[in-house]
Design a protein around this motif. Structure first.
Motif, PDB file in Angstrom:
ATOM      1  N   ILE A 128       0.845  -1.289   0.125  1.00 39.18           N
ATOM      2  CA  ILE A 128       0.212  -0.037   0.100  1.00 39.18           C
ATOM      3  C   ILE A 128       0.889   1.122  -0.063  1.00 39.18           C
ATOM      4  CG2 ILE A 128      -1.734  -1.176   1.139  1.00 39.18           C
ATOM      5  CD1 ILE A 128      -1.391   0.986   3.699  1.00 39.18           C
ATOM      6  N   SER A 143      -2.213   7.336  -4.327  1.00 40.87           N
ATOM      7  CA  SER A 143      -1.816   6.832  -2.849  1.00 40.87           C
ATOM      8  C   SER A 143      -3.104   6.406  -2.071  1.00 40.87           C
ATOM      9  CB  SER A 143      -1.279   8.136  -1.913  1.00 40.87           C
ATOM     10  OG  SER A 143      -0.075   8.706  -2.814  1.00 40.87           O
ATOM     11  N   ASP A 144      -2.895   5.578  -1.048  1.00 43.63           N
ATOM     12  CA  ASP A 144      -3.804   4.978  -0.342  1.00 43.63           C
ATOM     13  C   ASP A 144      -4.026   5.847   1.185  1.00 43.63           C
ATOM     14  OD1 ASP A 144      -4.322   2.531  -1.564  1.00 43.63           O
ATOM     15  OD2 ASP A 144      -2.409   1.912  -1.400  1.00 43.63           O
ATOM     16  N   PRO A 320      -7.365   9.431   0.083  1.00 39.46           N
ATOM     17  CA  PRO A 320      -6.283   9.331   1.086  1.00 39.46           C
ATOM     18  C   PRO A 320      -6.173  10.663   2.018  1.00 39.46           C
ATOM     19  CG  PRO A 320      -5.679   9.661  -0.829  1.00 39.46           C
ATOM     20  CD  PRO A 320      -7.060   9.558  -1.294  1.00 39.46           C
ATOM     21  N   ARG A 323      -8.794   9.547   4.722  1.00 38.00           N
ATOM     22  CA  ARG A 323      -8.076   8.609   5.396  1.00 38.00           C
ATOM     23  C   ARG A 323      -7.249   8.923   6.560  1.00 38.00           C
ATOM     24  NH1 ARG A 323      -7.293   4.873   1.029  1.00 38.00           N
ATOM     25  NH2 ARG A 323      -9.540   4.921   0.908  1.00 38.00           N
TER      26      ARG A 323
END
Ligand code: 13P
Ligand code: SF4
Length: 330
Positions: A128, A143-144, A320, A323
């Motif tokens: 990831i 990106s995560d 992201p 997140r």
């Protein structure tokens, strides 16, 4: 590209105004514009002192993102660098986000181009991607999870121990996170031109002259500097540390803009900027310093230059960032 667009936008704005004169009291004029536009001025600690003094909020990259996510203002005037203003725009796609000088970039963000990063990702398919916020919207969209220097360790610690991780673009922050978490990560080899300029040799000479001063450092510094620091943290963390520490003097290994707030909040303590290797002012971020109070005034007066992002990149980059905001609150 940003420099040309910015120069053209600012010249045409000035021409449209028909005069180049600044108001006598630029601070008062900016306060009036804030009310007229329902604008908020967000500033990073690396901005010049007069910009910090006019800001509604001063913070590190995480604090600035949190403010951008929660503001009720119609206009965000971002006194920082391009990736920070871009993050504010990603969080507020329908608001006007102004950056006083669009050429205010970042060497770290420039070190990671989308095509190269796509190839890098393809070499590590089961990983990831955690990207430091100091990257472009294109990289965020690939990106995560986004992180900042203040939450990178906290976020990596929340991932399952067998989760493989790519960390980009700052190799120094990446190495620091690996040391703190005991995790192995694949690092993109970017670095910050400001933080890699500090000299271990000159730092130690300074310490001999100021034996009671504590060395504090930003995690973007290289290992030979970090190993002498009694505390390592983001700009906000460094500010909080010196406020709580019983020490009276500090050698500060990060961009010296932060010293303005340290001196304001702790006038009896002494803050000494860590020296760069060469006899230059290269410990000052040349990108951050492109913004001036005058450019900030003109940007607000003419509502330009503004940050724009392609909608598909903006929505891919939002996930992201959200997140990160959720995981930071845990
Ligand atoms: P902070 O996370 O402390 O805001 O760091 C941002 C930055 O650009 C450091 O060079
Ligand atoms: Fe980028 Fe370094 Fe400037 Fe921060 S200090 S904005 S990482 S060039």
């Amino acid at each position: 590209m940003f420099a040309t667009a910015n120069a053209t936008a600012q010249k045409s704005a000035l021409a449209a105004d028909g005069r180049m004169a600044l108001p006598k009291d630029i601070f008062a004029a900016i306060e009036t514009l804030k009310k007229d536009l329902n604008a908020v001025v967000l500033a990073h600690y690396y901005q010049a002192p007069d910009i910090q003094d006019i800001a509604d909020y001063i913070g590190d990259s995480l604090g600035l993102s949190q403010q951008a996510a929660s503001t009720e203002a119609d206009v965000i005037v971002f006194a920082g660098v391009h990736f920070m203003a871009e993050t504010a725009k990603i969080l507020n796609p329908h608001k006007l986000v102004l950056l006083p000088d669009l050429a205010a970039g970042c060497s770290l963000a420039d070190s990671c181009l989308p095509d190269d990063f796509a190839k890098f990702k393809a070499q590590h398919p089961d990983h990831i991607v955690i990207s430091y916020i100091n990257c472009t919207a294109d990289i965020k969209a690939m990106s995560d999870i986004i992180c900042t220097s203040s939450n990178a360790v906290q976020l990596v610690n929340q991932l399952p121990t067998d989760q493989k991780i790519i960390f980009a673009p700052d190799r120094n922050l990446g190495r620091y996170v690996m040391a703190q978490t005991g995790r192995d990560m694949v690092l993109w080899q970017g670095s910050c031109i400001v933080h890699e300029t500090f000299s271990e040799k000159k730092l130690l000479q300074l310490k001999i002259n100021h034996p009671t001063a504590e060395i504090i450092a930003h995690p973007e510094c290289e290992q030979p500097v970090l190993r002498h620091a009694s505390y390592i943290g983001s700009t906000t963390a460094l500010l909080n540390y010196v406020a709580a520490s019983p020490s009276n003097s500090f050698i500060v290994a990060t961009e010296p803009g932060i010293i303005h707030q340290m001196e304001k909040q702790m006038p009896t303590k002494r803050f000494i900027p860590a020296p760069p290797e060469a006899n230059c002012a290269c410990n000052e971020c040349p990108y951050m310093r492109l913004n001036t109070l005058e450019k900030l005034y003109w940007a607000m007066k003419h509502k330009t230059p503004e940050i724009t992002i392609a909608p598909e990149i903006g929505s891919a980059a939002l996930a992201p960032i959200q997140r990160m905001l959720e995981m930071s609150a845990r």
